[in-house]
Design an enzyme around this catalytic site. Structure first.
Site, PDB file in Angstrom:
ATOM      1  N   SER A  69       0.831  -1.202   0.000  1.00 16.22           N
ATOM      2  CA  SER A  69       0.000   0.000   0.000  1.00 16.22           C
ATOM      3  C   SER A  69       0.864   1.250   0.000  1.00 16.22           C
ATOM      4  CB  SER A  69      -0.901   0.004   1.240  1.00 16.22           C
ATOM      5  OG  SER A  69      -1.545   1.251   1.398  1.00 16.22           O
ATOM      6  N   SER A 124      -3.302  17.626 -17.442  1.00 18.36           N
ATOM      7  CA  SER A 124      -2.477  18.196 -16.385  1.00 18.36           C
ATOM      8  C   SER A 124      -2.985  17.781 -15.012  1.00 18.36           C
ATOM      9  CB  SER A 124      -2.481  19.719 -16.492  1.00 18.36           C
ATOM     10  OG  SER A 124      -1.923  20.298 -15.332  1.00 18.36           O
TER      11      SER A 124
END
Length: 773
Positions: A346, A707
């Site tokens: 994780s 972006s």
């Protein structure tokens, strides 16, 4: 190019004083005068033969030197070249091609693939999704291999079959199931709906053709681009440690592995990044593939914006750095951050905490005193999920940049690939000389429904369940049927929640036929695995494959695991981890000996490559291709409408007149369903940020919807009305000036009772100024 390691092998220049001689005794050339000629007399493997050297002299229109002098040249030029020349000649090893193409698909109303949360559907866009393709071919183009890393949750069997079909129609037998690897980055924030097996179709609300088409088209286009841009080049491999970017989310499972085995490693996660660097014969950067084990779940299950998560941000940063002056998503340099053995890894490095009380829930069942397992969530290092995505992605990028700059170990040698289809429901595994075991028909355990600390499940399911729940078992038996005694016995100690291998309506719920595949690029072997291997299971697989290669006396091999390839089969734990039945073990669908079966199968592929007997491998049973209709639970597209006295693209809430860097410019428009745009074009740009230039009296795009600084939110209203809000999180270093934000969409208009069309429109904010801090 001065100082280039890629001096052309065809460059042949005679010394200025070299001329006609009548006898050997009349030729007394200074050895240094032969340096320019030396390049043409050296091959990539050493000194040219006397015959080859003679031919080169003839092609250059030069008088042949005497046999004695020729012998002197052909036997001593390597020494002269090294002592007198600033850099040795270095021939290209391969033909290389890279390509990137959009594969985003619909960003609204489609379930996001990863968390299996029915409430988590697309509601906008944070960053576009891309397929990144890399082709490596021998210089004579006799063999080639393809590696694709796509910003999707995982590669489905349906997706792979459709891509291979498209490639065959375009290229014949050039790109095949054995030499094409399709890998998913495992972002949990990409659209679903591209599966043919029933379980995944349920969580995706059906087979969603626009979503599937976008990914197929994007992958094929990225391969097309790479194919069209093949050039001579070289490969280098490097490796290094990535810190502060991952934790093991099932440490109690990991501790079940033998202590003697665990002592061999400094961490309960694989921190090593392996990076493949590509440059052309002129020394120019082409691209890279990085393999690193981390779950792209920095964006949690409350997110509704389509994006490529932490590894996608790493790609964004690297590509922006190399493609100077280009908009995000554009430019020739391609950087893929591919998945590896991330099953129990994780990025939420703060670990699990009870969201209601703040106390730790790092226990074997991942439960909280109040609220149980549903309250136990892991948190990333940032102030929110966007910030955590940025931090982890930047860590990965910075290590990759360092490894890329320092990469010096060249990859050389032939290309090869090995592939088989295997019925994973029925693999006999030889554990030792006296014990044989078998894999099982697919089944999911009770802890599967508990989810993980990265994305919790529902109801009262918990991780670590080794006994069934009579309440849920009764519901299962009534709705889906009771698992057979054979399946129950095969999967022990897993208590079976869904016996998916015995469920076939309307189509099988899980795959039986699975791809196993290894591609060797010289000294680099890529193991394409069809699922999520845990840290230790990945280590065992890598080591077994490496030992197999080594045992046949070939060159020393670097072995990497590429995750979530070709078909999705959930998780693969070690036998020991399987016994405690946390989420990863409950999701190991072929039973406790799944890893042993894969190790046996991949060793067979490695042996075939090492002994050059790939052609003798059984092809295996071909996977099915189901005839699935277009019925889904996704809401149908309706006619878009606007408020009274408004039109599409009108501004509802304006920007303010002035901002500074780090502030957020936001504008809201009268919008339309973004799915209209996805069904009109493979790539549709929803927004631009534009800067006004005085000298040309024009606006220039400085940011777009690829972006990470822009966010596109869509909100569905009543009776076909909707709004779109666009945020620009103005980054530090933004040039002061006048800016505006533009929105591009399509609205659906009804032409008749049975026919409607999507019509493009746009909206523009007022101009605003960005000032210095």
């Amino acid at each position: 190019m001065p100082g280039s390691p890629f001096t052309s092998p065809n460059a042949l220049t005679a010394p200025a004083h070299f001329g006609h001689t009548d006898s050997p005794s009349e030729t007394q050339a200074d050895s240094t005068s032969w340096i320019p000629l030396s390049i043409g007399l050296l091959s990539p493997l050493g000194i040219l033969s006397r015959f080859q050297a003679c031919n080169l002299f003839k092609k250059a229109g030069l008088h042949l030197p005497s046999p004695i002098l020729l012998a002197h040249v052909s036997t001593n030029l390597l020494f002269i070249l090294i002592t007198e020349s600033s850099e040795p000649a270095a021939a290209s090893q391969y033909l290389l091609g890279v390509g990137r193409a959009d594969c985003t698909g619909p960003v609204a109303e489609i379930p996001l693939m990863g968390y299996a949360n029915p409430d988590q559907v697309g509601g906008g866009l944070l960053s576009r999704l891309y397929s990144r393709a890399f082709i490596v071919a021998d210089l004579d183009d006799s063999r080639r291999v393809v590696f694709v890393s796509a910003d999707i949750g995982m590669v489905s069997q349906r997706l792979r079959l459709e891509v291979l079909k498209e490639l065959k129609s375009k290229y014949g037998e050039l790109y095949r199931q054995d030499n094409v690897i399709l890998s998913g980055t495992h972002t949990h924030s990409g659209p679903g709906g591209y599966f043919q097996y029933t379980l995944f179709r349920i969580t995706s609300k059906g087979l969603i053709r626009p979503s599937l088409n976008a990914i197929v088209n994007g992958i094929v286009k990225s391969i097309d681009i790479a194919h069209q841009n093949m050039k001579r080049g070289k490969l280098f491999v490097n490796r290094g440690t990535v810190e502060n970017s991952q934790i093991n989310r099932s440490p109690f499972s990991y501790l079940e592995n033998p202590a003697s085995e665990r002592r061999r490693y400094s961490s309960d996660t694989d921190k090593e990044m392996v990076l493949l660097k590509m440059i052309d014969e002129g020394g120019q950067d082409i691209g890279l593939i990085s393999w690193f084990a981390v779950h792209p779940v920095s964006m949690n299950n409350t997110n509704h914006l389509v994006n490529s998560d932490n590894v996608g941000y790493a790609s964004y940063l690297f590509e922006q750095e190399k493609n100077k002056g280009m908009l995000p998503g554009e430019g020739s340099f391609v950087a893929a951050f591919a998945s590896s053995n991330l099953g129990d890894v994780s990025p939420n490095t703060k670990g699990p905490f009870c969201v209601n009380t703040g106390e730790s829930c790092n226990n074997p069942q991942s439960t909280c005193p109040v609220g149980g397992a549903t309250m136990c969530m892991a948190m990333g290092p940032g102030k929110d999920m966007f910030d955590s995505t940025r931090i982890i992605g930047q860590n990965i990028y910075l290590k990759a940049r360092d490894l890329y700059e320092k990469a010096s170990q060249e990859v050389t040698g032939p290309l090869s690939s090995a592939h088989q289809w295997v019925n994973m429901s029925d693999v006999s595994v030889e554990l030792n000389a006296t014990h044989m075991v078998k894999t099982c028909k697919p089944a999911l355990g009770h802890s599967f429904a508990a989810g993980t600390i990265d994305g919790v499940g529902a109801f009262n399911f918990t991780q670590g369940s080794v006994e069934g729940n009579p309440f849920w078992d009764e519901i299962r038996d009534q709705l889906l049927g009771e698992p057979s005694n054979e399946t129950k016995a095969c999967h022990k100690p897993k208590p079976i929640l869904f016996s998916t291998g015995e469920m076939t309506r309307p189509h099988p719920w899980h795959p039986d036929i699975v791809d196993v595949q290894i591609v060797a690029i010289g000294s680099l072997a890529i193991i394409a695995v069809p699922g999520e291997f845990t840290t230790m299971s990945g280590r065992r697989l890598r080591e077994a494959v490496k030992r197999e290669f080594d045992s046949h006396g070939g060159p020393r091999m670097d072995v990497v695991i590429a995750g979530l390839c070709n078909v999705y089969t959930h998780y693969i734990t070690t036998y020991e981890e399987y016994q405690v039945q946390r989420y990863e073990a409950a999701s190991t669908i072929y039973g406790p000996h799944t890893l042993a079966a894969y190790i046996q199968l991949y060793r067979g592929l490695a042996k075939a490559i090492a002994t050059n007997t790939v052609q003798d491998l059984p092809r295996g049973p071909e996977p099915p291709f189901f005839n699935i209709g277009n019925v889904t639970l996704v809401p149908p597209l309706m006619v878009d409408r606007v408020p009274v006295n408004k039109t599409f693209g009108d501004v509802l809430q304006e920007v303010i007149q002035q901002y500074r860097a780090t502030e957020v410019a936001e504008v809201t428009f009268v919008g339309a369903n973004p799915r209209n745009s996805a069904e009109n074009a493979t790539k549709h740009n929803f927004l631009t940020v534009e800067r006004y230039t005085n000298t040309s009296d024009s606006w220039h795009v400085v940011q777009n919807d690829a972006s990470w600084d822009t966010r596109f939110y869509w909100t569905k209203g009543f009776l076909g009305r909707s709004t779109v809000s666009i945020e620009w999180h103005i980054p530090l270093g933004t040039e002061p000036g006048i800016y505006r934000i533009r929105y591009f969409g399509h609205y659906r208009k009804k032409l008749s009772q049975s026919h409607s069309v999507s019509i493009p429109f746009e909206g523009t904010s007022s101009a605003f100024e960005i000032t210095t801090l």
